[in-house]
Design a protein around this motif. Structure first.
Motif, mmCIF file in Angstrom:
data_model
loop_
_atom_site.group_PDB
_atom_site.id
_atom_site.type_symbol
_atom_site.label_atom_id
_atom_site.label_comp_id
_atom_site.label_asym_id
_atom_site.label_seq_id
_atom_site.Cartn_x
_atom_site.Cartn_y
_atom_site.Cartn_z
ATOM 1 N N LEU A 499 0.826 -1.206 0.000
ATOM 2 C CA LEU A 499 0.000 0.000 0.000
ATOM 3 C C LEU A 499 0.862 1.259 0.000
ATOM 4 O O LEU A 499 0.562 2.217 -0.737
ATOM 5 C CB LEU A 499 -0.911 -0.006 1.230
ATOM 6 C CG LEU A 499 -1.791 1.247 1.421
ATOM 7 C CD1 LEU A 499 -2.740 1.414 0.246
ATOM 8 C CD2 LEU A 499 -2.551 1.169 2.740
ATOM 9 N N ILE A 500 1.924 1.248 0.791
ATOM 10 C CA ILE A 500 2.830 2.414 0.832
ATOM 11 C C ILE A 500 3.456 2.640 -0.543
ATOM 12 O O ILE A 500 3.560 3.776 -1.024
ATOM 13 C CB ILE A 500 3.912 2.198 1.907
ATOM 14 C CG1 ILE A 500 3.268 2.213 3.296
ATOM 15 C CG2 ILE A 500 4.988 3.267 1.807
ATOM 16 C CD1 ILE A 500 4.236 1.871 4.414
ATOM 17 N N LEU A 501 3.842 1.560 -1.191
ATOM 18 C CA LEU A 501 4.451 1.671 -2.523
ATOM 19 C C LEU A 501 3.463 2.244 -3.535
ATOM 20 O O LEU A 501 3.808 3.100 -4.359
ATOM 21 C CB LEU A 501 4.950 0.296 -2.952
ATOM 22 C CG LEU A 501 5.950 0.264 -4.115
ATOM 23 C CD1 LEU A 501 7.243 0.962 -3.714
ATOM 24 C CD2 LEU A 501 6.239 -1.171 -4.534
ATOM 25 N N VAL A 502 2.214 1.779 -3.480
ATOM 26 C CA VAL A 502 1.187 2.278 -4.412
ATOM 27 C C VAL A 502 0.901 3.757 -4.162
ATOM 28 O O VAL A 502 0.767 4.552 -5.104
ATOM 29 C CB VAL A 502 -0.096 1.439 -4.269
ATOM 30 C CG1 VAL A 502 -1.250 2.085 -5.040
ATOM 31 C CG2 VAL A 502 0.125 0.022 -4.779
ATOM 32 N N ILE A 503 0.798 4.127 -2.869
ATOM 33 C CA ILE A 503 0.549 5.538 -2.535
ATOM 34 C C ILE A 503 1.692 6.417 -3.040
ATOM 35 O O ILE A 503 1.476 7.514 -3.570
ATOM 36 C CB ILE A 503 0.355 5.698 -1.018
ATOM 37 C CG1 ILE A 503 -0.955 5.021 -0.580
ATOM 38 C CG2 ILE A 503 0.340 7.180 -0.624
ATOM 39 C CD1 ILE A 503 -1.180 5.017 0.921
ATOM 40 N N MET A 504 2.935 5.950 -2.902
ATOM 41 C CA MET A 504 4.098 6.712 -3.377
ATOM 42 C C MET A 504 4.016 6.946 -4.886
ATOM 43 O O MET A 504 4.249 8.054 -5.366
ATOM 44 C CB MET A 504 5.390 5.980 -3.014
ATOM 45 C CG MET A 504 5.743 6.022 -1.533
ATOM 46 S SD MET A 504 7.213 5.031 -1.171
ATOM 47 C CE MET A 504 8.424 5.823 -2.232
ATOM 48 N N GLU A 505 3.660 5.913 -5.635
ATOM 49 C CA GLU A 505 3.584 6.084 -7.087
ATOM 50 C C GLU A 505 2.453 7.040 -7.461
ATOM 51 O O GLU A 505 2.605 7.878 -8.351
ATOM 52 C CB GLU A 505 3.373 4.742 -7.781
ATOM 53 C CG GLU A 505 3.340 4.897 -9.298
ATOM 54 C CD GLU A 505 3.183 3.594 -10.047
ATOM 55 O OE1 GLU A 505 3.398 3.584 -11.279
ATOM 56 O OE2 GLU A 505 2.826 2.580 -9.414
ATOM 57 N N TRP A 506 1.305 6.902 -6.798
ATOM 58 C CA TRP A 506 0.175 7.784 -7.114
ATOM 59 C C TRP A 506 0.517 9.243 -6.810
ATOM 60 O O TRP A 506 0.205 10.136 -7.601
ATOM 61 C CB TRP A 506 -1.038 7.349 -6.293
ATOM 62 C CG TRP A 506 -2.250 8.197 -6.582
ATOM 63 C CD1 TRP A 506 -3.074 8.107 -7.655
ATOM 64 C CD2 TRP A 506 -2.742 9.272 -5.773
ATOM 65 N NE1 TRP A 506 -4.069 9.058 -7.588
ATOM 66 C CE2 TRP A 506 -3.882 9.796 -6.434
ATOM 67 C CE3 TRP A 506 -2.338 9.843 -4.569
ATOM 68 C CZ2 TRP A 506 -4.610 10.849 -5.925
ATOM 69 C CZ3 TRP A 506 -3.077 10.898 -4.057
ATOM 70 C CH2 TRP A 506 -4.197 11.399 -4.729
ATOM 71 N N LEU A 507 1.184 9.487 -5.679
ATOM 72 C CA LEU A 507 1.573 10.854 -5.332
ATOM 73 C C LEU A 507 2.585 11.416 -6.324
ATOM 74 O O LEU A 507 2.516 12.592 -6.698
ATOM 75 C CB LEU A 507 2.145 10.894 -3.910
ATOM 76 C CG LEU A 507 1.141 10.692 -2.772
ATOM 77 C CD1 LEU A 507 1.858 10.640 -1.428
ATOM 78 C CD2 LEU A 507 0.090 11.801 -2.769
ATOM 79 N N MET A 508 3.522 10.575 -6.747
ATOM 80 C CA MET A 508 4.517 11.042 -7.727
ATOM 81 C C MET A 508 3.845 11.354 -9.061
ATOM 82 O O MET A 508 4.195 12.328 -9.735
ATOM 83 C CB MET A 508 5.616 9.998 -7.901
ATOM 84 C CG MET A 508 6.499 9.838 -6.679
ATOM 85 S SD MET A 508 7.972 8.850 -6.983
ATOM 86 C CE MET A 508 8.921 9.968 -7.997
ATOM 87 N N GLY A 509 2.875 10.527 -9.454
ATOM 88 C CA GLY A 509 2.140 10.814 -10.682
ATOM 89 C C GLY A 509 1.361 12.111 -10.578
ATOM 90 O O GLY A 509 1.339 12.917 -11.518
#
Length: 533
Positions: A499-509
């Motif tokens: 979940l942390i990894l997915v949130i990081m990618e979404w925020l970077m996008g």
């Protein structure tokens, strides 16, 4: 003393032309006229060019040093070796100086008037202290030049020293300068096909290398302080001249030099130079023609760049480069940065005024030169570390990698986004492959059931051996997470690390989309209209 210099006995007839195969060196001579082979005795009026006249070919070096002339006319002459006119005088109320008409310079040329060398060159008795006298003369000359520089257009009556007609061509390196306020040079309309140096810092023994790629043919310029450095180059006209090779202006001051309609098609080097024309303005380069892609090499450490005026019509086609020639003002200092910023601020103001009706072009050019400014700011921040400077440096570097700081950053943006997606794709594939693939399969199955309610399909099971298909699934889902403007609530079913990894990618996008809107979309009319900005 030579009243009339006869060259008949030195010349050899070759077809319709005359060839002088000997080296000529005249020093401390008074020469009233020159009689060339095949001509009658010269008169006091200039000859008109006549293409049917025989050509005079000088095959060896020709030197006139500290000579005194009344009027010399070089007509239909070809210099096939080096030519030097050094610190000569023109004498007489009706003197026309030295005139070159239909003259070709095929090798190095030196046409120089250095005032200090001229006024300190006079015969002295054996019992006189030459050093003491020259020091006194030098002090007097400093006062003369001090007044001249404060008001160099105060009505001094100048006398022609050298004039080259438009049919003259310099094919090789040429060094031309005058800092004698009582003499004038006129090279209007002349073509310079070799490197041209308009400088008082010239010495054959030393070389300046401003770029390693040009080290083989580096210009022969000495930038060390010299006795004549404070005396301005003056009374020179290059109106409508054509400089087709590198041209260098190098002096602390350049007063009363005209470059109107001059054309520069190669590198233009401006070191330590403030150029003023005969109208008391520093707008010389405002009225010149600069070819597309021209490199202008500046040294902003010794003079105020905000005083460098250039025609905004040419700005979009030029490249500004810089070199360090003064150790007193480092390119890493704040003073240097402020000087460079003042130059770019003035350039951008000129752009906005000139292209006020073309806002898209204004944005393009402003972004270009703001981008160049950042290069100097990065150098300053790197060599002046502090918490504030380091944070600013990291911000600039990130934006440069992401969007080129707003200047033609489309490729940077797409590349950066692709690399981020690939990074997270590999992370999902190698760290959370089974969980991530099962989630993707379940999501796809749910979508299929909603679209085809009457047909039920068997849920596909995770196959760990199908590496290519699993990787493509991770890539496709990573792409959706990165570009998805809404965060899917089903992601909260993931284990915490995933979940942390997915949130990081979404925020970077989300961050990259914001950066795109601010730094790129605003600069392209098509994208602005498409997005309604």
């Amino acid at each position: 003393m030579i009243d009339t210099l006869y060259l008949d006995s030195l010349a050899q007839k070759q077809g319709p032309n005359w060839v002088i195969p000997y080296q000529l060196h005249f020093e401390n001579s008074y020469i009233q006229y020159i009689k060339f082979p095949g001509e009658g005795l010269p008169d006091k009026s200039p000859h008109t060019s006549n293409r049917n006249h025989p050509k005079i070919l000088f095959q060896k070096p020709v030197t006139f040093k500290q000579c005194t002339f009344t009027s010399l006319y070089f007509r239909n002459v070809i210099f096939n070796d080096d030519v030097t006119f050094l610190n000569n005088f023109t004498f007489g109320r009706f003197s026309n100086g030295v005139i070159f008409d239909n003259t070709l310079f095929n090798k190095k040329s030196r046409i120089i008037n250095d005032y200090i060398s001229q006024i300190t060159h006079f015969p002295l008795a054996d019992d006189q202290q030459i050093t003491q006298i020259r020091n006194k003369v030098f002090t007097w000359a400093e006062k003369v030049f001090s007044n001249f520089f404060s008001d160099p257009f105060s009505g001094l009556r100048t006398q022609p020293a050298y004039k080259a007609n438009p049919n003259c061509i310099f094919y090789n390196e040429a060094v031309i300068y005058n800092n004698n306020p009582y003499y004038s040079f006129d090279f209007s309309g002349v073509t310079f096909k070799g490197r041209t140096y308009i400088t008082t810092f010239f010495r054959d023994q030393s070389r300046l290398k401003y770029d390693d790629s040009q080290a083989e043919d580096a210009p022969e310029i000495d930038l060390a302080p010299a006795s004549n450095m404070k005396f301005p180059i003056c009374n020179m006209s290059f109106n409508s001249a054509n400089f087709s090779h590198m041209t260098s202006f190098n002096n602390q001051y350049v007063n009363n030099i005209d470059l109107k309609d001059a054309f520069f098609s190669d590198t233009l080097m401006l070191f330590n130079t403030i150029i003023k024309d005969s109208s008391k303005t520093n707008n010389n380069f405002y009225y010149t023609h600069l070819s597309s892609g021209l490199n202008i090499i500046l040294n902003p450490s010794n003079f105020n760049l905000s005083g460098f005026n250039i025609n905004p019509v040419s700005i979009g086609e030029l490249n500004f480069m810089y070199c360090q020639t003064n150790s007193a003002i480092s390119m890493r200092s704040k003073a240097f940065l402020e000087n460079a910023n003042s130059f770019y601020d003035k350039v951008i103001d000129d752009i906005k005024f000139t292209y006020s009706r073309n806002q898209d072009l204004v944005n393009e050019l402003e972004n270009k030169y703001r981008h160049e400014q950042l290069g100097f700011k990065i150098v300053y921040l790197c060599h002046n570390p502090s918490v504030k400077n380091l944070l600013e440096l990291y911000r600039i570097i990130f934006l440069e990698l992401a969007v080129g700081n707003g200047y033609r950053g489309g490729v940077n943006f797409l590349t950066c986004c692709f690399l981020i997606i690939i990074f997270f794709t590999f992370s999902y594939y190698f760290l959370f492959r089974k969980t991530f693939i099962e989630y993707i399969d379940a999501e796809n199955e749910e979508k299929n059931e909603r679209t085809n309610k009457s047909k039920k399909r068997k849920r596909s099971s995770y196959d760990p051996k199908d590496h290519i298909k699993n990787f493509l699934k991770c890539l496709w889902k990573s792409f959706h997470i990165f570009w998805g403007y809404k965060f899917n609530g089903t992601y909260f079913s993931f284990p915490t690390p995933l979940l942390i990894l997915v949130i990081m990618e979404w925020l970077m996008g989300f961050l990259m989309i914001l950066i795109f809107m601010v730094y790129i979309a605003a600069n392209y009319p098509f994208i602005r209209n498409l997005l309604g900005l």
